[in-house]
Every structure is written in C-alpha cells, then in structure tokens.
Scaffold this motif. Sequence first.
Motif, PDB file in Angstrom:
ATOM      1  N   GLY A 274     -27.590  57.787  10.372  1.00 28.74           N
ATOM      2  CA  GLY A 274     -28.919  57.255  10.100  1.00 28.74           C
ATOM      3  C   GLY A 274     -29.965  58.328   9.888  1.00 28.74           C
ATOM      4  N   SER A 276     -31.669  62.077   8.341  1.00 28.40           N
ATOM      5  CA  SER A 276     -32.011  62.520   6.987  1.00 28.40           C
ATOM      6  C   SER A 276     -30.795  63.071   6.265  1.00 28.40           C
ATOM      7  CB  SER A 276     -33.105  63.590   7.048  1.00 28.40           C
ATOM      8  OG  SER A 276     -34.208  63.138   7.784  1.00 28.40           O
ATOM      9  N   SER A 279     -27.604  60.387   6.318  1.00 28.37           N
ATOM     10  CA  SER A 279     -27.698  59.265   5.379  1.00 28.37           C
ATOM     11  C   SER A 279     -27.478  59.725   3.949  1.00 28.37           C
ATOM     12  CB  SER A 279     -29.053  58.566   5.510  1.00 28.37           C
ATOM     13  OG  SER A 279     -30.117  59.470   5.243  1.00 28.37           O
ATOM     14  N   GLU A 280     -27.971  60.923   3.605  1.00 30.25           N
ATOM     15  CA  GLU A 280     -27.751  61.434   2.253  1.00 30.25           C
ATOM     16  C   GLU A 280     -26.294  61.806   2.039  1.00 30.25           C
ATOM     17  OE1 GLU A 280     -28.494  62.429  -1.660  1.00 30.25           O
ATOM     18  OE2 GLU A 280     -29.766  61.338  -0.241  1.00 30.25           O
ATOM     19  N   CYS A 282     -23.856  60.222   3.370  1.00 27.81           N
ATOM     20  CA  CYS A 282     -23.226  58.915   3.134  1.00 27.81           C
ATOM     21  C   CYS A 282     -23.389  58.477   1.685  1.00 27.81           C
ATOM     22  CB  CYS A 282     -23.844  57.858   4.057  1.00 27.81           C
ATOM     23  SG  CYS A 282     -23.464  58.087   5.805  1.00 27.81           S
ATOM     24  N   ARG A 283     -24.585  58.617   1.146  1.00 25.39           N
ATOM     25  CA  ARG A 283     -24.824  58.209  -0.245  1.00 25.39           C
ATOM     26  C   ARG A 283     -23.931  58.990  -1.205  1.00 25.39           C
ATOM     27  NH1 ARG A 283     -30.151  59.105   1.713  1.00 25.39           N
ATOM     28  NH2 ARG A 283     -31.112  57.145   2.386  1.00 25.39           N
ATOM     29  N   LEU A 295     -20.238  54.518   9.583  1.00 23.35           N
ATOM     30  CA  LEU A 295     -21.574  55.008   9.885  1.00 23.35           C
ATOM     31  C   LEU A 295     -21.753  55.009  11.392  1.00 23.35           C
ATOM     32  CD1 LEU A 295     -23.469  52.766   7.282  1.00 23.35           C
ATOM     33  CD2 LEU A 295     -22.317  54.951   6.877  1.00 23.35           C
ATOM     34  N   SER A 302     -31.886  52.652  12.123  1.00 27.36           N
ATOM     35  CA  SER A 302     -31.550  53.567  11.035  1.00 27.36           C
ATOM     36  C   SER A 302     -30.143  53.289  10.505  1.00 27.36           C
ATOM     37  CB  SER A 302     -31.660  55.020  11.505  1.00 27.36           C
ATOM     38  OG  SER A 302     -30.796  55.266  12.605  1.00 27.36           O
ATOM     39  N   ILE A 306     -29.236  52.193   6.461  1.00 29.89           N
ATOM     40  CA  ILE A 306     -28.291  52.867   5.566  1.00 29.89           C
ATOM     41  C   ILE A 306     -27.100  51.953   5.259  1.00 29.89           C
ATOM     42  CG2 ILE A 306     -27.073  54.050   7.451  1.00 29.89           C
ATOM     43  CD1 ILE A 306     -27.700  55.373   3.873  1.00 29.89           C
ATOM     44  N   GLU A 307     -26.704  51.109   6.218  1.00 34.20           N
ATOM     45  CA  GLU A 307     -25.623  50.154   5.954  1.00 34.20           C
ATOM     46  C   GLU A 307     -26.019  49.194   4.835  1.00 34.20           C
ATOM     47  OE1 GLU A 307     -23.309  46.337   7.981  1.00 34.20           O
ATOM     48  OE2 GLU A 307     -25.098  47.187   8.898  1.00 34.20           O
ATOM     49  N   GLU A 309     -28.279  49.609   2.514  1.00 38.95           N
ATOM     50  CA  GLU A 309     -28.388  50.336   1.238  1.00 38.95           C
ATOM     51  C   GLU A 309     -27.021  50.567   0.608  1.00 38.95           C
ATOM     52  OE1 GLU A 309     -29.566  54.798  -0.338  1.00 38.95           O
ATOM     53  OE2 GLU A 309     -30.522  54.047   1.492  1.00 38.95           O
ATOM     54  N   LEU A 310     -26.052  51.000   1.412  1.00 44.38           N
ATOM     55  CA  LEU A 310     -24.726  51.307   0.868  1.00 44.38           C
ATOM     56  C   LEU A 310     -23.993  50.039   0.441  1.00 44.38           C
ATOM     57  CD1 LEU A 310     -23.480  54.118   3.297  1.00 44.38           C
ATOM     58  CD2 LEU A 310     -24.599  54.349   1.078  1.00 44.38           C
TER      59      LEU A 310
END
Length: 596
Positions: A274, A276, A279-280, A282-283, A295, A302, A306-307, A309-310
Amino acid sequence: MLVDSIIVMFSIFIGYWLLVSNTSIFDTVIIISSITLLISHHIFAHLFRLYKRVWQYASIQELLGIFRAITFSILMLVPVQLLMFGTVYTRTLVITWMLHILLIGGARFSWRMYRDSIINNNHKKNRTLIVGAGAAGSMVARQLINSEMSELFPVAFVDDDLSKQHLEIMGCPVLGGTKDIQMIVEEKGIEHIIIAIPSLKKQQLNDIFKEAAKTKVKTQIMPSIEDIMSGKVSVSEMRDVQVEDLLGREPVELDIQAISRKLTGKTVLVTGAGGSIGSEVCRQVCGFDPETIILLGHGENSIYLIEYELRTSFPHIKVEPEIADVQDAERIKEVMEKYKPDVIYHAAAHKHVPLMERNPHEAVKNNVIGTKNVAEAADQFGVKTFVMVSTDKAVNPTSVMGATKRIAEMIVQHMDLISDTKFVAVRFGNVLGSRGSVIPLFKKQIAAGGPVTVTHPEMERYFMTIPEASRLVMQAGAIAKGGEVFVLDMGEPVKIVDLAKNLIRLSGFSEDEIEIKFSGMRPGEKLFEELLGADEVHDEQIYPMIYRGKTPPINVNVIFELINEFEKASVDSLRDEVLDIAHFRVESLMKLSAVK
C-alpha cells in the motif's frame, strides 16, 4: 458548390473577353465550354473531395486538392473543343485555369483568413513564446492559432538551431536562441512560454527552464508525443513543468524479456504493497501478466485502494490482499505457505528519519526483525527470488533508519549464503512524491504562503521518481545472481534549497513572495548521501545505469545476538535500556562488519 459554379460559368467568359473584346456571353464556344467545364469541375471536385474539407484549417494539402481538380477539369475541355470546333483555344484555357486557381482557392482561403483575424479575437489572448521551432513547435503553433477555446496565441519562436533563426513559421518569427528568452519576453510583451521540444534531455530542459524562470512568465510544456498519438490529450493541452521534468538524469530502460521470464505467469508477493514504492511495484509487476499478485500490508485502507485499482486495470490477474504485519513471523509464514510465491518484493519499512530517531525500537522491529521474518519465510517455502528495497541512507549511516536498513541488507546478504533463494537488495536515493518526501511538504508550505523550510543551505540529496525506483527494483530481480546490492546511477545530487526555489517558481511565485527559511539539521541527518561505501564500489555497470555493490564480510552472529537481546527486552519492557542506539550507528556497524 454554388460559388464554385458561378466562378466556373463566368471565368471562361472573362478569359475570352480578355483576348477578344467583342466576345458575347451567348457565343457557342463559350456556352459549350462553360457547360463542359462546369460538369467536369464538379466531377473532379467530387473525386478530390473539395466539398468534404474543413477550410478553416486549410493548408498545403487543401491547395493541392484544388490544383488537381481544376487542372483535370480544364484538361477535359481540350478533347471537347477539338471535337466541336476543330481547334483548342489554348490561351483562353490558360487564363481560365489561372482564374479558377485564384477565385476558387481564394474563396476558401479567405474564409480561413477571416476566421483567424476576426473570429479568434487574438488580441484578447495571451501572447505566447514557443521554445522549439521544429515539427512539434509548428504543431503547437497551428493548434493554438486554429483553436477558438485556447487562451494563448503564438507571436514568436526561439530555437538554438541557427538555420531556423530569422525565418518565419506559421507567420511567427524565430527571434533567437534559448539564451535570448528573457530579452524576447521583455521586447515582445510575452505573457506565456511553451516548451515544445519532445526530444529534450532532462538537463537541457532544466537549462531552458532556468532561462524561462528569469522572466517570471508562466512556463508550460507540451504533452508527450505518445499521449498525443494515443488520443489521451490534444496538442493544445499544455501542462505545467513538474519537478520530475527537471531531474538531470534520463529514465531507466528495462530489460523487458528478462523481467518477463521472472514474472509472467508467476505468483508475486509485495510487502508494503500500500506504500508509495510498493504500490507502484504492484502496478508495474501487473504489466508483465503474473498469474497472481499478493498485496501484503498492515494498513487496510491503502491495501484496499491498490487492490481496487489493480482489479479494475488488470481484471485477468488474480489479486489477493493480505492484511499482515511483517513483525508477526507466524502470520508471514501462514501467507507464504498459502500462496508459495515465486518472487518477493520486500518494500515494507519505516523510512522517516526524524521519527525513527524518536522511536528507534519501532525502526528495529519493522526494518530489521520484519526483514528477517520475511527473508526466513522466503527461504523456508522455496521462494526463487527475494528483492529488498533499501536506501542510500544505509551507507555510512548516521541515523537509526539508515542503520536499521544497513543491518537489514546484511541479513539479506547472509540469507543468500545459506539459502537456495536468490536474495538481493536495491539501494536508491530520495523518491519524489513518496509519502514523507520533501516535495509534498514544500507544496503545502507554498500554498500557505510560506515560508518554505530547508534544514541547511548545503543539504543535498539524490532524487528519482516513483516509477524509476520501481523499475530498478524489478530490473534487479531479473538480473540478480544472489547477494548483490544494486545501485542506480542517479546522476548529480540536487541541493534541497535549489529544489525549493524551483518549486516556488513552478508554483508561479518569486522568491521575494515566498520566503525560504533554514531551520537547522535534524537528528540523524547528513549534509549529503552516498550510494556505495568505500569497500563496496564496483566501477563497472552491470546494466545501463545500474551498478553492483561488492559484498563486504559480515559477522552475522553479532547481529542475531542483538536481535535476540532486543526481543527479550521487549518482553520485559526494558527495551530502551537494552537497546543502545550506538549499536545502530556507523561506529558499531563497522565493528559488526569485521569477521573475527
């Protein structure tokens, strides 16, 4: 079509009248020629789509279409006159052809001239200087001229290419080079500057921005060609220059094939997912189509963000959120046993230097013991690659945060010696835009009217963007052989006070309006950071812009003894007495590094 028909019908009469003064409009030659010309004109006008063009944007392509349509329609008269009259009235046809070009082309281009001069109300727009007189600059100028909605109107260019200077593009003169920006702004009353050179290197952009900043005129940059071509933005949608644009270093290029072999179809776990960096990571990992991404983090909000978003961006990838703390060894083992990941990116850490000086025990628990827990679980459950996110503050550390990260690196390097898992660490400088970074703080201070607080006028740091940091983490995992500390060539360090000045200018203020105050160095801070210690340096790059640090010998038993003492002290509530902060500073680390 009506205007063109009138021009066609009477232009041939005008041509005959210019040659023979007593010509009648009812002359047989004129009537037959006019009708033939009218029919042929509309045939070729249809073929060359003269009535399907937007003439308010007329250019050389539209003029070429007019030329072709008129020329072919005139040529159609030649066989007709030969058959009907046994001769070709060549001079008349030439004059008629010229009149068609003049009148039909003029009718269309006069609309564009009228639109540009009257409809656009250019006198109400901001006078704009375009930096770069190449293809991109011409594209920007054309878009601004043709756009009714734009508040900008180009009046001049600057370009360092001497062959373009003193010429005109789209009616705008190229008045000089980038060194002349300040003078041109004053002479021409420029109210806006646009940088339109997509091929600029970061250092070149920095130099141009410094020249533009002398003028106190708002400076923007055109969108990337990729965004324009993909339809995300139009040419006229300028954006403000960001601090990231001014970094004097080009982005890291990835070895796509090597990373794909590591990640495609695999199970990947990211701790601190979660955050900075996490999370990037992960993307970017999801861009390589893993089968599953886990994750792991202790902040539920957080991890939820991110969950979501992905799952939205990569619906074909299994996204598994796990709320867990790396300090909980048993919980970490449960997660490892459940998913048996192929690759782990360990980004969970406490990283705020002053806060960790006040809470050293938490730094040890999270950065040292947390790393040990995840690394040992990775070894136990057969993870293939373990990549730890580290920091330049781990080199000759003067802070608790830096020292705990250096100890974490030592643990990872030790684990590589005793495990089949490849353990590596990735070390980089400050990350722009990350939580706790100086940029958001400066922006808040500027928004509040100042002052902007800088600890010391000579304080300097290495900087990189969040995507760059994440790419380095992934690239390190792809090229790892085990036990390395990878370091990015981060270019030249940046003075924090210069960063503050740039942010003030980028926000539209001057240093007279927003004051810079020096607050004094905080506990644990250094004036400058290093990326490799003297005993770690390998001169050669193992990948473009990536260096590998040597692995100095360590006495890991001393580290584990300290951890055991610390954990016992935690139980007895005597942690602060047992934890001697000196053990986690540079002097003690030098002793820990010496093998007896």
